[in-house]
Design a protein around this motif. Structure first.
Motif: not given
Length: 140
Positions: A37-57
């Motif tokens: 969704p547009m709300g999860w875009s990482c185009d702005a200056p964030y301290v952190a912004c990323q997807p994750f997709s493992e069972g544990t991490g």
């Protein structure tokens, strides 16, 4: 006076001529599907912004802003099963105790922080199955 305003608007193209088509129902070629969704875009200056997709991490981010400072944390569960997550200060103390995030839900919370350094978000599906999540932190 009205005639001058209308004539000027027509000259500038602000009033279309009768029968002119302004829109089209044609589909665009090479359309790309936006996965987040547009709300999860990482185009702005964030301290952190990323997807994750493992069972544990874990997801870490380095905060070098003002101290004391404030951050806003977003954690989204875009998957089909719940997972738990915990947020830690750079010194290893717990900033946010273990929280369960159900499928399709989003967690948003502001934190007053007084430490610079590497913060850590640990997540766990509890079953070993992969999760589909998204993490973002922003300084406020």
């Amino acid at each position: 006076m009205k005639k001058k305003i209308i004539a000027g608007a027509i000259a500038l193209g602000l009033i279309p001529f009768a029968g002119a088509t302004d829109v089209s129902a044609k589909s665009l070629s090479n359309q790309e599907k936006n996965l987040k969704p547009m709300g999860w875009s990482c185009d702005a200056p964030y301290v952190a912004c990323q997807p994750f997709s493992e069972g544990t991490g874990k997801v870490s981010f380095n905060y070098q802003g003002s101290s004391p400072g404030k951050i806003r944390v977003f954690v989204a569960n875009d998957g089909s099963q719940s997972f738990k997550f915990t947020l830690y200060y750079p010194n290893g103390n717990v900033l946010l105790s273990t929280t369960t995030l159900d499928a399709g839900k989003t967690f948003i919370q502001e934190f007053s922080i007084n430490q610079k350094g590497d913060y850590l978000l640990k997540y766990d599906s509890g079953t070993g199955d992969s999760v589909d999540g998204f993490f973002r932190a922003v300084e406020i």
